[in-house]
Design a protein around this motif. Sequence first.
Motif, PDB file in Angstrom:
ATOM      1  N   PRO A   1      -5.966   0.934  -6.675  1.00  0.00           N
ATOM      2  CA  PRO A   1      -6.731   1.088  -5.438  1.00  0.00           C
ATOM      3  C   PRO A   1      -7.067   2.562  -5.221  1.00  0.00           C
ATOM      4  O   PRO A   1      -6.336   3.447  -5.680  1.00  0.00           O
ATOM      5  CB  PRO A   1      -5.775   0.569  -4.359  1.00  0.00           C
ATOM      6  CG  PRO A   1      -4.800  -0.292  -5.084  1.00  0.00           C
ATOM      7  CD  PRO A   1      -4.661   0.295  -6.447  1.00  0.00           C
ATOM      8  N   ARG A   2      -8.143   2.821  -4.544  1.00  0.00           N
ATOM      9  CA  ARG A   2      -8.591   4.193  -4.324  1.00  0.00           C
ATOM     10  C   ARG A   2      -7.509   4.998  -3.584  1.00  0.00           C
ATOM     11  O   ARG A   2      -7.003   4.584  -2.546  1.00  0.00           O
ATOM     12  CB  ARG A   2      -9.879   4.193  -3.512  1.00  0.00           C
ATOM     13  CG  ARG A   2     -10.471   5.591  -3.327  1.00  0.00           C
ATOM     14  CD  ARG A   2     -11.803   5.521  -2.633  1.00  0.00           C
ATOM     15  NE  ARG A   2     -12.391   6.848  -2.481  1.00  0.00           N
ATOM     16  CZ  ARG A   2     -13.561   7.088  -1.912  1.00  0.00           C
ATOM     17  NH1 ARG A   2     -14.284   6.053  -1.443  1.00  0.00           N
ATOM     18  NH2 ARG A   2     -14.009   8.314  -1.801  1.00  0.00           N
ATOM     19  N   GLY A   3      -7.186   6.147  -4.140  1.00  0.00           N
ATOM     20  CA  GLY A   3      -6.205   7.031  -3.522  1.00  0.00           C
ATOM     21  C   GLY A   3      -4.761   6.638  -3.735  1.00  0.00           C
ATOM     22  O   GLY A   3      -3.851   7.301  -3.212  1.00  0.00           O
ATOM     23  N   ALA A   4      -4.519   5.561  -4.507  1.00  0.00           N
ATOM     24  CA  ALA A   4      -3.145   5.087  -4.704  1.00  0.00           C
ATOM     25  C   ALA A   4      -2.376   6.026  -5.621  1.00  0.00           C
ATOM     26  O   ALA A   4      -2.942   6.664  -6.521  1.00  0.00           O
ATOM     27  CB  ALA A   4      -3.147   3.681  -5.286  1.00  0.00           C
ATOM     28  N   ARG A   5      -1.086   6.086  -5.397  1.00  0.00           N
ATOM     29  CA  ARG A   5      -0.201   6.927  -6.211  1.00  0.00           C
ATOM     30  C   ARG A   5       0.848   6.049  -6.883  1.00  0.00           C
ATOM     31  O   ARG A   5       1.496   5.224  -6.234  1.00  0.00           O
ATOM     32  CB  ARG A   5       0.485   7.977  -5.347  1.00  0.00           C
ATOM     33  CG  ARG A   5       1.450   8.864  -6.107  1.00  0.00           C
ATOM     34  CD  ARG A   5       1.878  10.052  -5.273  1.00  0.00           C
ATOM     35  NE  ARG A   5       2.794  10.917  -5.993  1.00  0.00           N
ATOM     36  CZ  ARG A   5       3.211  12.103  -5.567  1.00  0.00           C
ATOM     37  NH1 ARG A   5       2.762  12.570  -4.394  1.00  0.00           N
ATOM     38  NH2 ARG A   5       4.052  12.829  -6.273  1.00  0.00           N
ATOM     39  N   VAL A   6       1.012   6.206  -8.204  1.00  0.00           N
ATOM     40  CA  VAL A   6       1.993   5.432  -8.961  1.00  0.00           C
ATOM     41  C   VAL A   6       3.362   6.095  -8.849  1.00  0.00           C
ATOM     42  O   VAL A   6       3.503   7.296  -9.082  1.00  0.00           O
ATOM     43  CB  VAL A   6       1.582   5.314 -10.438  1.00  0.00           C
ATOM     44  CG1 VAL A   6       2.698   4.637 -11.243  1.00  0.00           C
ATOM     45  CG2 VAL A   6       0.292   4.516 -10.568  1.00  0.00           C
ATOM     46  N   LEU A   7       4.368   5.312  -8.474  1.00  0.00           N
ATOM     47  CA  LEU A   7       5.754   5.778  -8.413  1.00  0.00           C
ATOM     48  C   LEU A   7       6.577   4.958  -9.394  1.00  0.00           C
ATOM     49  O   LEU A   7       6.682   3.737  -9.255  1.00  0.00           O
ATOM     50  CB  LEU A   7       6.322   5.621  -7.002  1.00  0.00           C
ATOM     51  CG  LEU A   7       5.612   6.365  -5.872  1.00  0.00           C
ATOM     52  CD1 LEU A   7       6.278   6.045  -4.532  1.00  0.00           C
ATOM     53  CD2 LEU A   7       5.610   7.870  -6.123  1.00  0.00           C
TER      54      LEU A   7
END
Length: 498
Positions: A183-189
């Motif tokens: 998704p737009r702007g999502a960050r993977v953790l």
Amino acid sequence: MPVSRRSTFKAATALAALGASAATANAAEGKAGGEAIGAGVDSLGFDLGMPTPDRADKLYDALDFQQAVLCYLWAIPTVGMESARQMLVDNAGARSGDLVLVTGYREVSVMLGSNVTTPYVFAHIDLADRPVVFEYPEGATAGSLVDWWDRPLIDVGASAPDAGKGAVFILVGPGQEAPKDLPRGARVLRSRTRKVLLFSRGLDSDPRKVEEIFETARIYPYGQSPGQGRTRVLRFKPEGRLTSMKHPEGFAYWRRLVNALEQEPVEDRDRFFAAMLKQLGIESGRTFEPDARQRKILQKAAVVGEETAKAIAFNTRIPGMRYRADAQWEYLIPPSFSNEQDVPGGTLFEERTKFFYEVTGTSEAVLTRTPGAGSAYLVAYHDTNGAAFDGGRSYRLRVPADVPAKLFWSITLYDTDTRGLIQNRQQIVDKSSHQKLRKNPDGTIDIVMSPTAPAGLEKNWIPTTPGRSWYAYFRLFGPLEPYFDRSWGLPDIQATTS
């Protein structure tokens, strides 16, 4: 099972006796000639230097007991995390991905090292099947996402990278591939454990306003539309006994550990502990059914392990813990602590034992050394004479007029056994600069901790309970430079006659 000094003494005496007999054997070998060496060792369970079966059994019992105590201490962070999950399940019926609002004296009392200033929000998230999307809400909150060893993945809220504006996270478990179409702007953790915990708090004291913020949050499996299901915001059951977040006592500790380790990978640093646990009947993919011998060892090890954890927490030998030499106040978080729990040359063993025996959940914000940001914690376990605080006696703390806290300061009392809020009829556990406290002419404030109200200082009184001991946290929210350079001092809590 309650921790008993008698049972602890018996277990320790058994180990001491075994060690003494071994020392006697070594001494005999050193003093006697060749013929006499065998005779001396034989009398202690050896046959020409070879342990007899009975002696071997006793040695293995001692070895497994020692290793069980070490495993107890090693497991404190993850047992604490599993205990937080169990608290949410038992008290709110929470499933993976549900949010739980915890507020007020009754509910916060079952948490470790927490306070009643503002509401808390928790969620346990299982990443076993696939990655999970977490749409964290915009608003005045502060907290962290942590893995099942209590290592932060990221801070969230006002003091975090999202700066209170909200964020979208993709939580990826061990062995999983990160999605490519994010998704737009999502960050993977990426989490090194299958399970993850959110602990956060609203910065507004109004529970309804905090609940409204988190009602906009969404937690759902990757690939599922957020519109397919609304993330629930639950509350604790209003009546009945609540499950505590504290580490279970006795044999129950090991059952909680088995649940914590279920389907979790073994990291390189933990391989020796996994080998020790195997001899105690705890192994991944294996039903936990210890035999009578293992059960006896585990039961005793839980007693000694808990008392050792108390020693590490309340009578620490970790260097640099004293805030200043002129008072008993110590840092809650060891200055050498790293949220990764690993440093060059090893792992922070006693440091994490101390920290996570008292609290669950950490973040980058609590380790900040930036003046005016985050929070700082000083703790007093003993009075000015080095004695434990007795709930049946009266004590007084004179808070200086110039506490270096940008936002506010508070003092909260905790029960030694539960590490939760002290229990009293008045449901008063803290005092803070937000409250209308009586001041001395010089601006100092006397906080009184006693079983009866002090005449003229009722507003400054925290009631204590005879027969129970307690300790105190002094929190500085937005600590300033005089705290960090220790030019500011906090006097001891002193016993008084009234």
